[in-house]
Design a protein around this motif. Structure first.
Motif, PDB file in Angstrom:
ATOM      1  N   LEU A  94       0.852  -1.196   0.000  1.00  0.00           N
ATOM      2  CA  LEU A  94       0.000   0.000   0.000  1.00  0.00           C
ATOM      3  C   LEU A  94       0.888   1.247   0.000  1.00  0.00           C
ATOM      4  O   LEU A  94       1.508   1.576   1.007  1.00  0.00           O
ATOM      5  N   GLY A  96      -0.195   4.300  -1.614  1.00  0.00           N
ATOM      6  CA  GLY A  96      -0.996   5.381  -2.202  1.00  0.00           C
ATOM      7  C   GLY A  96      -1.170   6.562  -1.261  1.00  0.00           C
ATOM      8  O   GLY A  96      -1.716   7.583  -1.637  1.00  0.00           O
ATOM      9  N   GLN A  98      -0.293   9.775   1.349  1.00  0.00           N
ATOM     10  CA  GLN A  98       0.413  11.023   1.051  1.00  0.00           C
ATOM     11  C   GLN A  98       1.500  11.357   2.061  1.00  0.00           C
ATOM     12  O   GLN A  98       2.279  12.273   1.854  1.00  0.00           O
ATOM     13  N   THR A 100       1.424  12.856   4.890  1.00  0.00           N
ATOM     14  CA  THR A 100       1.404  14.278   5.265  1.00  0.00           C
ATOM     15  C   THR A 100       2.161  14.533   6.572  1.00  0.00           C
ATOM     16  O   THR A 100       2.787  15.566   6.735  1.00  0.00           O
ATOM     17  N   ARG A 101       2.114  13.529   7.476  1.00  0.00           N
ATOM     18  CA  ARG A 101       2.784  13.743   8.760  1.00  0.00           C
ATOM     19  C   ARG A 101       4.303  13.807   8.602  1.00  0.00           C
ATOM     20  O   ARG A 101       4.991  14.465   9.358  1.00  0.00           O
ATOM     21  N   GLN A 176      -5.164   3.801  -6.950  1.00  0.00           N
ATOM     22  CA  GLN A 176      -6.384   3.795  -6.150  1.00  0.00           C
ATOM     23  C   GLN A 176      -7.261   4.998  -6.525  1.00  0.00           C
ATOM     24  O   GLN A 176      -6.791   5.918  -7.207  1.00  0.00           O
ATOM     25  N   GLY A 202      -8.110   6.522   0.921  1.00  0.00           N
ATOM     26  CA  GLY A 202      -7.867   5.600   2.036  1.00  0.00           C
ATOM     27  C   GLY A 202      -7.460   4.222   1.527  1.00  0.00           C
ATOM     28  O   GLY A 202      -7.686   3.900   0.357  1.00  0.00           O
ATOM     29  N   VAL A 230       3.515   0.658   3.464  1.00  0.00           N
ATOM     30  CA  VAL A 230       4.865   0.907   2.945  1.00  0.00           C
ATOM     31  C   VAL A 230       5.807   1.374   4.047  1.00  0.00           C
ATOM     32  O   VAL A 230       7.019   1.184   3.983  1.00  0.00           O
ATOM     33  N   LYS A 331      -7.422  16.793   8.191  1.00  0.00           N
ATOM     34  CA  LYS A 331      -6.060  16.791   7.620  1.00  0.00           C
ATOM     35  C   LYS A 331      -5.646  18.199   7.218  1.00  0.00           C
ATOM     36  O   LYS A 331      -6.488  19.093   7.094  1.00  0.00           O
ATOM     37  N   LYS A 382       6.160   7.372  10.504  1.00  0.00           N
ATOM     38  CA  LYS A 382       4.951   8.179  10.318  1.00  0.00           C
ATOM     39  C   LYS A 382       5.267   9.663  10.441  1.00  0.00           C
ATOM     40  O   LYS A 382       4.732  10.485   9.717  1.00  0.00           O
TER      41      LYS A 382
HETATM   42  P1  UTP Z   1      -1.345   6.176   6.801  1.00  0.00           P
HETATM   43  O1  UTP Z   1      -2.613   5.968   7.518  1.00  0.00           O
HETATM   44  O2  UTP Z   1      -0.117   6.305   7.622  1.00  0.00           O
HETATM   45  O3  UTP Z   1      -1.516   7.423   5.813  1.00  0.00           O
HETATM   46  O4  UTP Z   1      -1.180   4.982   5.770  1.00  0.00           O
HETATM   47  P2  UTP Z   1      -0.457   8.217   4.940  1.00  0.00           P
HETATM   48  O5  UTP Z   1      -1.263   8.925   3.902  1.00  0.00           O
HETATM   49  O6  UTP Z   1       0.652   7.347   4.438  1.00  0.00           O
HETATM   50  O7  UTP Z   1       0.219   9.242   5.951  1.00  0.00           O
HETATM   51  P3  UTP Z   1      -0.397  10.550   6.680  1.00  0.00           P
HETATM   52  O8  UTP Z   1      -1.487  10.052   7.572  1.00  0.00           O
HETATM   53  O9  UTP Z   1      -0.862  11.460   5.595  1.00  0.00           O
HETATM   54  O10 UTP Z   1       0.791  11.086   7.423  1.00  0.00           O
HETATM   55  C1  UTP Z   1      -0.924   3.649   6.123  1.00  0.00           C
HETATM   56  C2  UTP Z   1      -0.582   2.904   4.853  1.00  0.00           C
HETATM   57  O11 UTP Z   1      -1.676   2.953   3.931  1.00  0.00           O
HETATM   58  C3  UTP Z   1      -1.277   3.530   2.711  1.00  0.00           C
HETATM   59  C4  UTP Z   1      -0.039   4.352   3.020  1.00  0.00           C
HETATM   60  O12 UTP Z   1       0.751   4.512   1.861  1.00  0.00           O
HETATM   61  C5  UTP Z   1       0.614   3.498   4.091  1.00  0.00           C
HETATM   62  O13 UTP Z   1       1.315   2.426   3.518  1.00  0.00           O
HETATM   63  N1  UTP Z   1      -2.376   4.357   2.185  1.00  0.00           N
HETATM   64  C6  UTP Z   1      -2.966   5.288   2.965  1.00  0.00           C
HETATM   65  C7  UTP Z   1      -2.750   4.179   0.886  1.00  0.00           C
HETATM   66  O14 UTP Z   1      -2.194   3.331   0.165  1.00  0.00           O
HETATM   67  N2  UTP Z   1      -3.768   4.959   0.413  1.00  0.00           N
HETATM   68  C8  UTP Z   1      -4.391   5.895   1.164  1.00  0.00           C
HETATM   69  O15 UTP Z   1      -5.301   6.571   0.648  1.00  0.00           O
HETATM   70  C9  UTP Z   1      -3.983   6.069   2.480  1.00  0.00           C
END
Ligand code: UTP
Length: 404
Positions: A94, A96, A98, A100-101, A176, A202, A230, A331, A382
């Protein structure tokens, strides 16, 4: 155009048409198609989110402890390796999100965690998977989920690094779906004139997106999907022991879990909700439940999930039409302000709409909690600093003998 106007005015969203007349024909067409794709029911959730707190009867779930796994390691390994050799297991990375944190615009997997030489998050993921392939004498199909935001950059990165040695013919990328985002008053945000601020919807949409893309078409033998995030650089993907244990259990899914270190640790825990497996958030546990202990002296609700699941392809097919709840998440959303300037907020400024893979576990009907050693398998990245950061992950990697 008249219809579009009246739709947006009915939804209270005409502000997004600001500057529309100045767009080129092509830009107009693309923007209209973005608007036509809006799921208004989801957008309306900003005001009245679904009640996502567990409504059923919550009970502890029993799982495989480290000791039990150790005792049956050879049996599980043989079963898992056989499934891998038969092409029955695929990995879904996974990627996809962003991040952001973490605060970097590049895909998280491209982050360099090395100190004396480059070592990318994607590289660590591939390295761990290659070790399994070597041990089992077979290559595992690897599906990588990206989003519109990072697809091109991710593919170019893998290309530039020759997929870090992974056989290219076993890798498939798929994108996605995207969802719009709104400000705290429910107004749709724009990324640019004639462009909605869309973001990945998500990680719960991975299966429908994978199927829609037909990413698995070349691998008809798949019976199990190992889905993982990831950002855990100690991720053990396609772990034959985990796969074998889940197959031996006869359950529809398995989840790698770590024991909670203390009753109030902020981690989602696996439990039973009305006798079905379910992941509940730490803030949904009552004080009594958080501190409850089982006969063995361990916390009754102690199986923290680490986003590494094994899911039966057959069951996924069965539940494909079931609806996964939508989470409304606060967010920081970069957007175009009313005065036409581009804003990168330093605090949360709106809502995104996301479905989560952890909500799929309930739909799977049965799930085996499979305990792993936290220090060996869980080093998530994170945040920029502090808990679950690059720094804490580096320490854990070094403890595990990885040269940085
Ligand atoms: P997180 O919940 O940590 O989200 O994703 P994020 O987008 O990577 O980071 P923040 O919250 O913006 O800081 C957990 C896993 O799910 C994947 C992420 O790539 C990570 O492997 N994911 C999350 C997706 O593949 N797609 C999404 O829309 C959200």
């Amino acid at each position: 155009m008249k219809e579009l106007n009246s739709l947006l005015s009915e939804k209270g969203q005409t502000h997004i048409l600001q500057g529309f007349d100045d767009l080129t024909m092509e830009e107009k067409a693309r923007f209209i198609s973005e608007i036509e794709n809006i799921d208004w029911e989801t957008v309306a959730l900003w005001k009245q989110p679904e009640d996502l707190s567990g409504k059923g009867k919550i009970e502890p779930i029993s799982g495989l402890s480290l000791a039990e796994i150790e005792r049956r390691r050879e049996e599980f390994f043989a079963l898992g390796a056989e499934a891998i050799k038969g092409g029955k297991v695929a990995c879904v990375l996974l990627a996809g999100g962003q991040g952001t944190r973490l605060g970097s615009d590049a895909p998280k997997g491209m982050y360099d965690i090395g100190l004396t030489h480059p070592l990318y998050i994607f590289e660590m993921q591939i390295r761990n998977l290659l070790a399994v392939c070597e041990a089992c004498g077979a290559t595992v199909p690897l599906f990588i989920m990206t989003s519109d935001k990072n697809d091109a950059a991710t593919k170019a990165f893998f290309e530039a690094h020759s997929c870090f040695g992974y056989p290219k013919e076993f890798i498939r990328f798929f994108r996605q779906d995207m969802a719009p985002s709104v400000d705290f008053g429910g107004k749709l945000l724009l990324e640019d004139r004639g462009k909605l601020a869309l973001s990945p919807n998500g990680n719960g949409g991975w299966y429908s997106s994978l199927k829609r893309a037909g990413a698995d078409n070349d691998f008809p033998a798949i019976e199990w999907y190992n889905v993982y995030g990831v950002d855990n650089v100690l991720q053990k993907s396609a772990d034959p022991v985990f796969i074998g244990a889940t197959i031996a259990s006869g359950m529809n899914s398995g989840a790698k879990v770590v024991r909670k270190t203390e009753p109030h640790e902020k981690v989602g825990v696996l439990c039973l909700e009305d006798r079905r497996p379910s992941v509940i958030e730490y803030y949904e546990l009552t004080e009594e439940m958080a501190c409850e202990r089982g006969e063995d002296g361990n916390l009754a609700y102690s199986f923290g999930v680490i986003l590494n699941y094994l899911l039966s392809a057959k069951k996924l097919e069965e539940i494909a039409r079931e609806r996964i709840p939508v989470h409304v998440v606060k967010k920081k959303i970069p957007h175009l302000a009313e005065d036409g300037s581009f804003v990168r907020p330093d605090r949360e400024n709106g809502y995104k709409f996301e479905t989560l893979i952890l909500d799929m576990i309930r739909l799977m009907g049965s799930c085996l909690p499979f305990e792993v050693v936290r220090e060996r398998e869980f080093a998530p990245i994170k945040n920029k600093e502090g808990v679950d950061s690059v720094e804490s992950a580096r320490k854990l990697l070094e403890k595990n003998g990885v040269t940085l």
